[in-house]
Design an enzyme around this catalytic site. Structure first.
Site, PDB file in Angstrom:
ATOM      1  N   ASP A 204      -8.904   3.295  -2.501  1.00 50.23           N
ATOM      2  CA  ASP A 204      -9.803   3.752  -1.444  1.00 50.23           C
ATOM      3  C   ASP A 204     -11.116   4.291  -2.015  1.00 50.23           C
ATOM      4  O   ASP A 204     -11.319   5.508  -2.131  1.00 50.23           O
ATOM      5  CB  ASP A 204      -9.116   4.820  -0.597  1.00 50.23           C
TER       6      ASP A 204
ATOM      7  N   ASP B  30       0.848  -1.192   0.000  1.00 50.55           N
ATOM      8  CA  ASP B  30       0.000   0.000   0.000  1.00 50.55           C
ATOM      9  C   ASP B  30       0.884   1.243   0.000  1.00 50.55           C
ATOM     10  O   ASP B  30       2.111   1.161   0.189  1.00 50.55           O
ATOM     11  CB  ASP B  30      -0.891  -0.026   1.242  1.00 50.55           C
TER      12      ASP B  30
ATOM     13  N   GLU C   1       2.514   4.910  -4.233  1.00 53.66           N
ATOM     14  CA  GLU C   1       2.467   5.763  -5.436  1.00 53.66           C
ATOM     15  C   GLU C   1       3.801   6.461  -5.749  1.00 53.66           C
ATOM     16  O   GLU C   1       4.049   6.703  -6.945  1.00 53.66           O
ATOM     17  CB  GLU C   1       1.345   6.790  -5.282  1.00 53.66           C
TER      18      GLU C   1
END
Length: 749
Positions: free
Chosen positions: A481, A407, A410
């Site tokens: 999300d 997670d 990015e």
């Protein structure tokens, strides 16, 4: 990018190099179906991140010059190269497939200077009211009725016509609406469909890029990038399935997953102790809802330090995992890339001593804040850093961890984005964050995959939020999300279908929605819509309403259980589709247009999908609806629950009370199913139940141990089931290398 007039060309092997007045360009015949176009305006001999190894095959083609137009011709197509590197691609019969647009970029909207000033004064962004030419740019013609698919998990609808997007991996906490430019992934691959042709384009450039499909001007679509080479691949095919086969040949195919990973997973950011995890696991078993894992979000770590365990809240490392494993639960834990900046913390100390973290231009370690506070970022573009990260997973596998969830890669950061000049490497070449940003998660995924494969000997499940084209070789994905809103339930279908067409077959959404509060109706409709999504997980955020089904009422429990059990019934069919995908590249979850591309009713069909070719699912995705308008394509379709037959090429209205998701099986189908278990491994799958519909049918079914790579050594069975009009079933074992089923039964619809 005006190159001027052609001066000469040179043909060497599979490459045609063209010299222009103001530069040069290259055309590569990769295969008879794939052509690469390149202007090396940034770097010669660029090595792709997405494409590993040489994909070139011997090609039969000829090159000739007609009136200073270079023509490249093979059995499938003709490519014409003109001045300024204008290209036109025609099929073997001379019909145009795709052509560069020869005009200028012009925004098709008129606004006076006065209006622009008024908009700006009120705080509106007016920068998009003027065409912005990018350093790297290509513009292509659009025909009336052209459709565009792919791009991974961009928001919005199945067909991307009239929308614009960006490729810049972004952790955006706001609600993702249908015209969000960018979210977590950058997959610059698209399938174009014209009135009489299909094609693919893969723009292999990892810098911040932009794709507009007629929003700016209905006469063209364009691709632009802030830097890098103009570097794109044209993929020829007669069908959309051909395009996906070619694209996944280039960038790789999703591996065969472990069977248990296709079962149901439960998760919440907010299981803050061993007792919380135990309670959820107990709830699953007590309420007879099949489940493979209760996943560990960031709370399990000691102060959010990666590769640590919070002994105080979760007990001695390994004990909880071992305890729950006895009842069939496999441990899946989250790992973030941000590594706490703290002297004495082993990961930070090792990373500093070996120079493994990204740096500022002056050589100092770059620091930003993430969950652990001040944090550093491993430079995953370096092979030695990936090996270090991979080996670090031994801490987790020694505890019994079976899978990893990457997670915040990015990479996300709390004090603004990483500066553009942050220094990284890509396999020995120094670069900066501008080039590296979109592949940060990709390289972390490689490291995690290699580590788990080496340490467990099993097929790794690595779930990632951020990635790039080619990551499907290593990672499963989810759409990030999302929110507990009906708009995000509706978006599930086009997002997962476009991800599948973009190579990412093992994909899912957070069932029930991650943020905000779900409700009884929404949760029931979500589990119904997601029952065939390849990655099947309920996940919610800390502070939101709990989404375990027993937190609602008995009706919710019954509906939830029914559809999770349905998933376990169809496990062998889903597993077969992954096995078939090793050869075809085709996904599990597919839009109807993929197999019915001559049917205009499928081009913009956003609320139903196919599972393989034989199962059609049309979930209710509108609040309050108890009936569903279902489109059935050509052929005869049978209601899975009632056996009622319907002729295709029509819309029907199906009753769909809260506990019903309309599912149809195509005529001439054989669908392998299993008896329901509470988890994969609870008992041996020794009985196969074949669901059949009238008509001739043939089906190949794959069977192995569902865990490791022994199938690559021939340790598997491949059954061929054949059924004729007299409904007799013939079974052949066309490859035998594994323990056979003890019983094969038939259920006729």
């Amino acid at each position: 990018m005006k190159l001027g007039k052609i001066k000469k060309y040179v043909n060497e092997g599979n490459r045609i190099s063209v010299d222009y007045e103001n530069g040069k360009a290259n055309v590569y015949l990769v295969t008879d179906e794939i052509v690469r176009f390149e202007i090396p305006c940034w770097m010669e001999n660029y090595a792709s991140v997405a494409i590993e190894g040489s994909k070139e095959k011997p090609c039969n083609y000829k090159v000739y010059d007609i009136d200073n137009v270079i023509c490249i011709e093979n059995q499938n197509m003709k490519v014409k190269i003109s001045d300024d590197f204008f290209t036109e691609i025609l099929d073997a019969e001379g019909k145009k497939i795709l052509s560069d647009y020869r005009g200028e970029r012009i925004i098709q909207r008129t606004l006076s200077d006065k209006s622009k000033k008024e908009l700006a004064a009120e705080g509106h962004d007016v920068s998009n009211l003027e065409a912005h030419n990018y350093k790297v740019q290509i513009i292509k013609e659009i025909g009336e009725g052209d459709c565009f698919y792919g791009l991974g998990d961009k928001t919005g609808y199945l067909n991307k016509r009239d929308y614009a997007f960006e490729n810049w991996n972004s952790d955006i906490p706001q609600i993702h609406n249908e015209n969000m430019p960018a979210i977590y992934k950058s997959i610059p691959f698209m399938i174009g469909k014209t009135c009489d042709a299909v094609y693919g384009l893969f723009f292999d450039n990892t810098f911040h890029s932009y794709m507009d499909f007629g929003k700016e001007n209905s006469n063209y679509f364009y691709y632009g990038a802030d830097d890098g080479n103009l570097n794109y691949y044209f993929l020829y095919g007669k069908k959309m399935t051909d395009i996906i086969r070619e694209y996944t040949y280039l960038t790789g195919r999703t591996g065969l997953p472990q069977l248990w990973t296709l079962g149901y997973h439960q998760c919440r950011w907010g299981y803050e102790s061993a007792d919380d995890i135990r309670a959820v696991a107990k709830g699953m078993r007590d309420n007879r809802i099949p489940c493979e894992s209760v996943q560990y979000d960031i709370d399990y770590m000691d102060g959010y330090r990666v590769f640590t365990w919070d002994d105080e809240k979760y007990g001695k490392p390994g004990d909880l995992i071992s305890e729950l494993e006895k009842d069939g639960f496999k441990a899946v834990v989250i790992i973030d890339p941000a590594t706490k900046k703290e002297d004495g913390y082993f990961m930070y100390d090792e990373g500093v001593s070996k120079g493994y973290f990204a740096t500022n231009p002056d050589g100092s370690i770059y620091v930003n804040k993430v969950w652990p506070g001040d944090a550093t970022f491993p430079d995953f573009g370096r092979e030695e850093v990936r090996r270090w990260w991979a080996d670090s997973h031994k801490i987790l596998t020694d505890m019994g961890v079976k899978a990893i969830w990457n997670d915040m890669n990015e990479p996300a950061s709390f004090e603004g984005p990483l500066p553009e000049d942050t220094v990284f490497e890509i396999n020995g070449r120094i670069t900066d964050h501008r080039e590296f940003h979109n592949v940060y998660g990709h390289f972390e995924g490689i490291a995690t995959y290699e580590g788990m494969k080496k340490l467990t000997g099993k097929r790794p499940l690595v779930i990632t939020r951020a990635c790039y084209s080619g990551s499907q070789k290593y990672c499963a994905v989810w759409t990030g999300d999302n929110q507990s809103i009906w708009a995000h339930l509706r978006m599930l279908i086009p997002q997962l279908c476009n991800l599948g067409m973009s190579g990412f077959s093992l994909a899912g959404t957070d069932i029930g929605g991650f943020g905000a509060d779900t409700n009884k109706e929404l949760l029931c409709r979500w589990i119904e819509a997601a029952v065939f999504s390849p990655f099947f997980r309920n996940h919610s955020a800390k502070g939101s309403k709990a989404q375990e089904p027993w937190k609602f009422d008995e009706q919710v429990m019954d509906i939830y259980r029914k559809h999770v059990e349905l998933r376990y019934t169809f496990l062998p069919y889903i597993y077969d589709l992954f096995y078939q995908g090793l050869e075809t590249g085709l996904p599990v979850m597919r839009p109807l247009v993929l197999h019915y591309e001559d049917d205009v009713n499928t081009y913009n069909l956003n609320d139903e999908f196919l599972v393989g070719e034989n199962v059609l699912v049309s979930p209710v995705v509108e609040q309050g609806a108890t009936k569903k308008l279902v489109y059935l394509p050509r052929g005869t379709w049978y209601d899975y629950f009632t056996g009622q037959a319907y002729e295709g090429m029509q819309y029907i209205v199906k009753d769909a009370p809260l506990d019903v998701c309309p599912i149809f099986i195509r005529e001439g189908s054989i669908i392998p199913t299993y008896e329901v278990v509470q988890y994969v491994g609870e008992k041996t799958y020794d009985r196969l139940i074949l669901v059949t519909t009238p008509g001739d049918a043939s089906y190949d079914h794959f069977q192995d141990n569902g865990e490791d790579y022994q199938f690559e050594e021939g340790k598997y069975n491949l059954y061929r089931f054949t059924k004729t009009e007299d409904e007799k079933l013939v079974t052949e074992l066309i490859h035998e290398g594994y323990k056979k089923y003890e019983k094969i039964d038939i259920r006729r619809l």
